[in-house]
Design a protein around this motif. Structure first.
Motif, PDB file in Angstrom:
ATOM      1  N   SER A 242     140.958  74.547 116.846  1.00  0.00           N
ATOM      2  CA  SER A 242     140.484  75.110 118.107  1.00  0.00           C
ATOM      3  C   SER A 242     141.523  76.012 118.750  1.00  0.00           C
ATOM      4  O   SER A 242     141.223  77.150 119.141  1.00  0.00           O
ATOM      5  CB  SER A 242     140.105  73.979 119.067  1.00  0.00           C
ATOM      6  N   LEU A 243     142.755  75.541 118.856  1.00  0.00           N
ATOM      7  CA  LEU A 243     143.781  76.332 119.527  1.00  0.00           C
ATOM      8  C   LEU A 243     144.246  77.501 118.667  1.00  0.00           C
ATOM      9  O   LEU A 243     144.644  78.544 119.201  1.00  0.00           O
ATOM     10  CB  LEU A 243     144.963  75.448 119.932  1.00  0.00           C
ATOM     11  N   SER A 244     144.191  77.377 117.352  1.00  0.00           N
ATOM     12  CA  SER A 244     144.532  78.508 116.488  1.00  0.00           C
ATOM     13  C   SER A 244     143.545  79.648 116.688  1.00  0.00           C
ATOM     14  O   SER A 244     143.928  80.822 116.747  1.00  0.00           O
ATOM     15  CB  SER A 244     144.548  78.073 115.019  1.00  0.00           C
ATOM     16  N   ARG A 245     142.261  79.312 116.819  1.00  0.00           N
ATOM     17  CA  ARG A 245     141.263  80.355 117.090  1.00  0.00           C
ATOM     18  C   ARG A 245     141.500  80.983 118.456  1.00  0.00           C
ATOM     19  O   ARG A 245     141.375  82.195 118.629  1.00  0.00           O
ATOM     20  CB  ARG A 245     139.842  79.770 117.035  1.00  0.00           C
ATOM     21  N   LEU A 246     141.826  80.154 119.433  1.00  0.00           N
ATOM     22  CA  LEU A 246     142.018  80.652 120.792  1.00  0.00           C
ATOM     23  C   LEU A 246     143.212  81.593 120.879  1.00  0.00           C
ATOM     24  O   LEU A 246     143.144  82.657 121.498  1.00  0.00           O
ATOM     25  CB  LEU A 246     142.200  79.474 121.752  1.00  0.00           C
ATOM     26  N   TYR A 247     144.320  81.215 120.252  1.00  0.00           N
ATOM     27  CA  TYR A 247     145.536  82.030 120.317  1.00  0.00           C
ATOM     28  C   TYR A 247     145.553  83.160 119.297  1.00  0.00           C
ATOM     29  O   TYR A 247     146.365  84.086 119.402  1.00  0.00           O
ATOM     30  CB  TYR A 247     146.769  81.146 120.107  1.00  0.00           C
ATOM     31  N   GLY A 248     144.702  83.071 118.281  1.00  0.00           N
ATOM     32  CA  GLY A 248     144.706  84.097 117.250  1.00  0.00           C
ATOM     33  C   GLY A 248     145.900  84.006 116.328  1.00  0.00           C
ATOM     34  O   GLY A 248     146.263  84.990 115.670  1.00  0.00           O
ATOM     35  N   THR A 249     146.515  82.861 116.243  1.00  0.00           N
ATOM     36  CA  THR A 249     147.648  82.625 115.354  1.00  0.00           C
ATOM     37  C   THR A 249     147.696  81.143 115.048  1.00  0.00           C
ATOM     38  O   THR A 249     147.029  80.338 115.714  1.00  0.00           O
ATOM     39  CB  THR A 249     148.974  83.088 115.996  1.00  0.00           C
ATOM     40  N   ARG A 250     148.476  80.776 114.045  1.00  0.00           N
ATOM     41  CA  ARG A 250     148.517  79.384 113.636  1.00  0.00           C
ATOM     42  C   ARG A 250     149.172  78.522 114.698  1.00  0.00           C
ATOM     43  O   ARG A 250     150.292  78.760 115.145  1.00  0.00           O
ATOM     44  CB  ARG A 250     149.298  79.230 112.323  1.00  0.00           C
ATOM     45  N   VAL A 251     148.452  77.489 115.140  1.00  0.00           N
ATOM     46  CA  VAL A 251     148.953  76.513 116.100  1.00  0.00           C
ATOM     47  C   VAL A 251     148.641  75.129 115.530  1.00  0.00           C
ATOM     48  O   VAL A 251     147.522  74.871 115.096  1.00  0.00           O
ATOM     49  CB  VAL A 251     148.290  76.679 117.486  1.00  0.00           C
ATOM     50  N   ASP A 252     149.628  74.263 115.534  1.00  0.00           N
ATOM     51  CA  ASP A 252     149.431  72.899 115.046  1.00  0.00           C
ATOM     52  C   ASP A 252     149.415  71.925 116.216  1.00  0.00           C
ATOM     53  O   ASP A 252     150.258  71.998 117.110  1.00  0.00           O
ATOM     54  CB  ASP A 252     150.547  72.502 114.085  1.00  0.00           C
ATOM     55  N   VAL A 253     148.457  71.029 116.192  1.00  0.00           N
ATOM     56  CA  VAL A 253     148.353  69.972 117.198  1.00  0.00           C
ATOM     57  C   VAL A 253     148.484  68.636 116.488  1.00  0.00           C
ATOM     58  O   VAL A 253     147.730  68.349 115.552  1.00  0.00           O
ATOM     59  CB  VAL A 253     147.011  70.039 117.960  1.00  0.00           C
ATOM     60  N   VAL A 254     149.432  67.845 116.921  1.00  0.00           N
ATOM     61  CA  VAL A 254     149.630  66.518 116.330  1.00  0.00           C
ATOM     62  C   VAL A 254     149.695  65.497 117.444  1.00  0.00           C
ATOM     63  O   VAL A 254     149.927  65.827 118.605  1.00  0.00           O
ATOM     64  CB  VAL A 254     150.922  66.471 115.486  1.00  0.00           C
ATOM     65  N   ARG A 255     149.488  64.253 117.085  1.00  0.00           N
ATOM     66  CA  ARG A 255     149.594  63.155 118.047  1.00  0.00           C
ATOM     67  C   ARG A 255     150.751  62.263 117.634  1.00  0.00           C
ATOM     68  O   ARG A 255     150.793  61.782 116.502  1.00  0.00           O
ATOM     69  CB  ARG A 255     148.281  62.380 118.142  1.00  0.00           C
ATOM     70  N   VAL A 256     151.665  62.085 118.560  1.00  0.00           N
ATOM     71  CA  VAL A 256     152.864  61.299 118.300  1.00  0.00           C
ATOM     72  C   VAL A 256     152.901  60.146 119.291  1.00  0.00           C
ATOM     73  O   VAL A 256     153.032  60.358 120.499  1.00  0.00           O
ATOM     74  CB  VAL A 256     154.139  62.157 118.444  1.00  0.00           C
ATOM     75  N   HIS A 257     152.732  58.930 118.804  1.00  0.00           N
ATOM     76  CA  HIS A 257     152.742  57.738 119.659  1.00  0.00           C
ATOM     77  C   HIS A 257     151.763  57.896 120.828  1.00  0.00           C
ATOM     78  O   HIS A 257     152.075  57.579 121.973  1.00  0.00           O
ATOM     79  CB  HIS A 257     154.143  57.456 120.188  1.00  0.00           C
TER      80      HIS A 257
END
Length: 286
Positions: A242-257
Motif C-alpha cells: 500500500s505505501l509503496s504504491r502511495l509513495y511511488g517507490t519501494r517502502v517496507d512495513v514491518v512489525r517489531v514487538h
C-alpha cells in the motif's frame, strides 16, 4: 488499554458526522491532497498520518472551516464546517502560551463553555459546577487554579482536552496531541480521548506522527503523501504494498514487538534506534 473490535465499534447504518466527496486542497500549483472520499461515523477513531508537508494539519483546518477546499465537498454533521460550531471539539498542537500564560486551568476550560459568546461571561453556579466536572473528568482538578505557565506539557494537554470537551461535542479533532509528551503522558492523553469516544460515541480525528500509541484504538487510517492518499484499516493501509504504491517507490512495513515500523519512505525522518535505517511512521507537523 483494551482493544475493541473495529467492526463492532461503529455502526455502518449510522449517518456520517463528517463527509467528504472528491475533496482536494491546493496551494497555488501544489496539490496537497486530492480525490478524498471519506465518511466518518459516530464513535469512529480515524488516525491521520503522513510525512511533513502532506497536509495533515490542513485537513483539520478544513474540518474546522478555516481552510476552504480547492475542489469537492465537505460537510460536518450535515452542515458546512463553520456551521457545526460547538458540536466540534478541537485540541490544537501544543503552542507557546503567550497571552494565556497566566490563565488558570479552570479559566481555559470555561472559555470552552462560553468563550464564543460576546459580552460579559455569565458567572453562574451551574457554569462553575460544569467546569469542575470537566476538570475532574480529565484528571485536572488538583491544578484547577494553577496558571497554565506553571503546568507541565502533559497537564496542559489534559486541560486542553477539557476545553475541547466543554461543549459536549459530537466530533473531536486532535492535532498532534501527543507531540513532545513522554510515554506516560501519551498514554494518559490517549486514554482520555478514547474514554470520551466510548462513553459518548464521539467521532475522533487524530492527527499524529506516531501511530503506535493509538494503534489498538484506531478504526481506520487516512494516510496522506505526495498529493495522494490511502484510506482503510491499519491492516489495509500500513503495508509494504500500500505505501509503496502511495509513495511511488519501494517502502517496507514491518512489525517489531507489536509496533509498526516503516523502512525507506521518502521525506520521513529517520529514528536512530531501529536497525537498517528503519523508522516508525512519522510525519512531524504539516
Amino acid at each position: 488499554m483494551t482493544p475493541v473490535s473495529r467492526q463492532g465499534r461503529t455502526g455502518t447504518r449510522s449517518s456520517p458526522v463528517i463527509s467528504l466527496r472528491g475533496a482536494a486542497l491546493s496551494y497555488g500549483d501544489r496539490t496537497v491532497w486530492r480525490g478524498v472520499d471519506l465518511d466518518v461515523r459516530p464513535g469512529e477513531f480515524l488516525a491521520v498520518l503522513g510525512p511533513n508537508g502532506s497536509g495533515k494539519t490542513s485537513f483539520v483546518r478544513a474540518l474546522l472551516g478555516r481552510q476552504p477546499l480547492s475542489a469537492g465537498t465537505l460537510t460536518v454533521l450535515g452542515r458546512p464546517p463553520r456551521a457545526a460550531g460547538p458540536d466540534i471539539g478541537y485540541v490544537p498542537q501544543q503552542a507557546a502560551l503567550s497571552a494565556q500564560a497566566m490563565l488558570r486551568a479552570r479559566d481555559l476550560v470555561r472559555f470552552g463553555i462560553d468563550g464564543h459568546r460576546f459580552g460579559p461571561r455569565l458567572r453562574t453556579a451551574a457554569v462553575r459546577r460544569r467546569v469542575d466536572e470537566i476538570l475532574e473528568a480529565v484528571g485536572a482538578s488538583a491544578y484547577a487554579d494553577v496558571p497554565l505557565a506553571l503546568l507541565s506539557g502533559g497537564e496542559r494537554r489534559r486541560v486542553r482536552i477539557g476545553q475541547a470537551l466543554a461543549t459536549d461535542p459530537r466530533v473531536l479533532l486532535c492535532d498532534e496531541p501527543l507531540l513532545s509528551l513522554d510515554l506516560h503522558h501519551q498514554r494518559a492523553v490517549t486514554e482520555l480521548i478514547d474514554a470520551r469516544r466510548r462513553s459518548h460515541d464521539t467521532a475522533v480525528v487524530f492527527v499524529t506522527h506516531e501511530i503506535n500509541p493509538v494503534l489498538d484504538l484506531v478504526d481506520r487510517v487516512l494516510y496522506l503523501a505526495g498529493g495522494g492518499h490511502r484510506i482503510g484499516t491499519p491492516e489495509e493501509v500500513l503495508t509494504s504494498e500500500s505505501l509503496s504504491r502511495l509513495y511511488g517507490t519501494r517502502v517496507d512495513v514491518v512489525r517489531v514487538h507489536g509496533r509498526v515500523v516503516v523502512v525507506g519512505a521518502p521525506d520521513e525522518p529517520i529514528a536512530p534506534a531501529p536497525p537498517h535505517h528503519a523508522h516508525e511512521i512519522d510525519g512531524v507537523r504539516s
